[in-house]
Motif scaffolding. Structure first.
Motif, mmCIF file in Angstrom:
data_model
loop_
_atom_site.group_PDB
_atom_site.id
_atom_site.type_symbol
_atom_site.label_atom_id
_atom_site.label_comp_id
_atom_site.label_asym_id
_atom_site.label_seq_id
_atom_site.Cartn_x
_atom_site.Cartn_y
_atom_site.Cartn_z
ATOM 1 N N GLN A 122 -5.870 2.904 3.010
ATOM 2 C CA GLN A 122 -6.551 1.668 3.251
ATOM 3 C C GLN A 122 -6.491 2.148 4.764
ATOM 4 N N ARG A 123 -5.581 1.960 5.998
ATOM 5 C CA ARG A 123 -5.650 1.771 6.974
ATOM 6 C C ARG A 123 -4.463 2.354 7.798
ATOM 7 N N GLU A 124 -4.902 2.809 9.224
ATOM 8 C CA GLU A 124 -3.699 3.370 10.160
ATOM 9 C C GLU A 124 -3.230 1.872 10.737
ATOM 10 N N VAL A 125 -1.870 2.619 10.380
ATOM 11 C CA VAL A 125 -0.991 1.556 12.036
ATOM 12 C C VAL A 125 -0.136 2.416 12.499
ATOM 13 N N ARG A 126 0.423 1.780 13.831
ATOM 14 C CA ARG A 126 0.402 2.723 14.637
ATOM 15 C C ARG A 126 2.071 1.494 15.227
ATOM 16 N N ALA A 127 3.517 2.309 14.920
ATOM 17 C CA ALA A 127 4.901 2.158 15.443
ATOM 18 C C ALA A 127 4.990 2.436 16.069
ATOM 19 N N LYS A 128 6.490 1.893 16.915
ATOM 20 C CA LYS A 128 7.432 2.528 17.617
ATOM 21 C C LYS A 128 8.557 3.346 17.653
ATOM 22 N N ALA A 129 8.748 2.630 16.362
ATOM 23 C CA ALA A 129 10.083 2.832 15.761
ATOM 24 C C ALA A 129 9.864 2.729 14.144
ATOM 25 N N VAL A 130 10.352 3.571 13.294
ATOM 26 C CA VAL A 130 9.909 3.333 12.122
ATOM 27 C C VAL A 130 11.248 3.985 11.077
ATOM 28 N N ILE A 131 11.474 2.836 10.046
ATOM 29 C CA ILE A 131 12.741 3.262 9.345
ATOM 30 C C ILE A 131 12.418 3.981 8.144
ATOM 31 N N ILE A 132 12.563 4.406 7.539
ATOM 32 C CA ILE A 132 11.944 5.525 6.298
ATOM 33 C C ILE A 132 13.143 4.552 5.283
ATOM 34 N N ALA A 133 12.369 4.502 4.166
ATOM 35 C CA ALA A 133 13.132 3.749 3.134
ATOM 36 C C ALA A 133 12.686 4.054 1.372
ATOM 37 N N THR A 134 12.440 5.360 1.908
ATOM 38 C CA THR A 134 11.674 6.031 0.369
ATOM 39 C C THR A 134 12.186 6.302 -0.848
ATOM 40 N N GLY A 135 13.340 6.469 -0.440
ATOM 41 C CA GLY A 135 14.810 6.558 -1.411
ATOM 42 C C GLY A 135 14.392 8.306 -2.799
ATOM 43 N N ALA A 172 1.731 6.986 14.246
ATOM 44 C CA ALA A 172 0.462 6.993 13.127
ATOM 45 C C ALA A 172 1.090 6.663 11.766
ATOM 46 N N ILE A 173 1.100 6.119 10.957
ATOM 47 C CA ILE A 173 1.798 5.731 9.475
ATOM 48 C C ILE A 173 0.180 5.518 9.065
ATOM 49 N N LYS A 174 -0.159 6.009 7.657
ATOM 50 C CA LYS A 174 -1.799 6.129 7.234
ATOM 51 C C LYS A 174 -1.534 5.720 6.073
ATOM 52 N N SER A 175 -1.853 4.350 5.593
ATOM 53 C CA SER A 175 -2.520 4.236 3.726
ATOM 54 C C SER A 175 -3.124 5.053 3.403
ATOM 55 N N THR A 208 10.178 12.648 -0.058
ATOM 56 C CA THR A 208 9.698 13.333 1.207
ATOM 57 C C THR A 208 9.141 13.603 1.609
ATOM 58 N N GLN A 209 8.202 14.767 0.667
ATOM 59 C CA GLN A 209 7.099 15.017 0.855
ATOM 60 C C GLN A 209 6.678 15.023 1.825
ATOM 61 N N MET A 210 6.319 13.549 2.127
ATOM 62 C CA MET A 210 5.053 14.068 3.675
ATOM 63 C C MET A 210 6.095 13.465 4.565
ATOM 64 N N PHE A 211 6.801 14.152 4.901
ATOM 65 C CA PHE A 211 8.188 14.405 5.720
ATOM 66 C C PHE A 211 8.505 16.031 6.636
ATOM 67 N N GLU A 212 8.099 16.795 5.371
ATOM 68 C CA GLU A 212 8.383 18.086 5.421
ATOM 69 C C GLU A 212 6.829 18.314 6.806
ATOM 70 N N HIS A 213 8.223 19.109 7.797
ATOM 71 C CA HIS A 213 7.744 19.595 9.207
ATOM 72 C C HIS A 213 8.051 18.724 10.481
ATOM 73 N N GLU A 259 0.694 -0.785 -0.156
ATOM 74 C CA GLU A 259 -0.239 0.235 -0.168
ATOM 75 C C GLU A 259 1.240 1.732 -0.113
ATOM 76 N N ASP A 260 0.458 2.687 -0.745
ATOM 77 C CA ASP A 260 1.241 3.744 -0.180
ATOM 78 C C ASP A 260 0.068 4.143 1.053
ATOM 79 N N ILE A 261 1.425 4.716 1.207
ATOM 80 C CA ILE A 261 1.925 5.862 2.409
ATOM 81 C C ILE A 261 1.267 7.471 2.407
#
Length: 239
Positions: free
Chosen positions: A27-40, A22-25, A173-178, A9-11
């Motif tokens: 279709q869903r929202e998931v919760r995570a204690k740690a996140v690794i970003i590898a969006t290239g 919170a990470i939302k696609s 990285t557009q979604m990570f601005e701010h 799914e696309d975030i």
């Protein structure tokens, strides 16, 4: 094997302001204690008419990745750009091509002085000044390039078997601005010697933070490092 769930799914949105993250696609929202970003990062393209048709059929944005392929060996090649990356990739391609044309829209390079000297001293590298790339020529594979002089407006076709863009990349990285600290060109900043971002528990790997190497092997290495750091960070949090 380790209970990992793969989701295709696309975030569309993230929220690193509260924990768990919170990470939302769509279709869903998931919760995570740690996140690794590898969006290239995505290579910038020029949108010329035959670009889609010829992409990966003699057109590329990575000379280091593709330059050694057998169909470029001892063939005339072309690089589009005028900065350090363009000069570096053009110089690299001279190891394989019969001649490398470096097409630049201005009458001087933007590359550093040392890179310019490397270009000027290379007898297999020919710089075409004041010129823009108009289109790729060929049926199933690149056989030439159409260029135009920006001063005289003269259009001419040059016989080449490969065209390489060296006009930069855009990190996804557009979604990570701010949410995270980014550099002036949009790449995620990581702390020196780590994959840690400006938010504890969020790590970055690959081309999303690396604007220098942009290779699969270096991306894999930083991915491994990010996973190890995330595991250690979670252990420190007693998770």
């Amino acid at each position: 094997r380790f209970g990992t769930e793969m989701v295709g799914e696309d975030i569309v949105e993230v929220d690193f302001s509260k924990r768990p993250f919170a990470i939302k696609s769509d279709q869903r929202e998931v919760r995570a204690k740690a996140v690794i970003i590898a969006t290239g990062a995505v290579a910038r393209r020029m949108g010329v008419p035959n670009e889609e048709k010829m992409w990966n059929n003699g057109m590329s944005a990575c000379a280091v990745c593709d330059g050694a392929l057998p169909f470029f060996k001892n063939q005339p090649l072309m690089v589009i750009g005028g900065g350090d990356t363009a000069v570096e990739e053009a110089s690299y391609l001279t190891k394989f091509g019969s001649v490398v044309y470096l097409v630049h829209r201005r009458d001087e390079l933007r590359a550093s002085k040392i890179m310019q000297k490397r270009a000027f001293d290379n007898k297999k590298l020919e710089i075409i000044w004041d010129t823009v790339f108009e289109d790729a020529i060929g049926e199933n594979f690149v056989t030439g390039a159409r260029v135009q002089n920006v001063k005289s407006k003269e259009v001419k076709d040059i016989s080449v078997s490969g065209i390489f863009y060296a006009i930069g990349h855009t990190p996804n990285t557009q979604m990570f601005e701010h949410q995270l600290d980014l550099d002036a060109t949009g790449y995620i900043k990581v702390k020196a010697g780590t994959q840690e971002t400006s938010v504890e528990g969020v790590f970055a790997a690959g081309d999303v933070h690396d604007h220098k190497y942009r290779q699969a092997v270096t991306a894999a290495g930083t991915g491994c490092a990010a996973a190890l750091e995330a595991e250690r960070w979670l252990a420190e949090q007693n998770v």
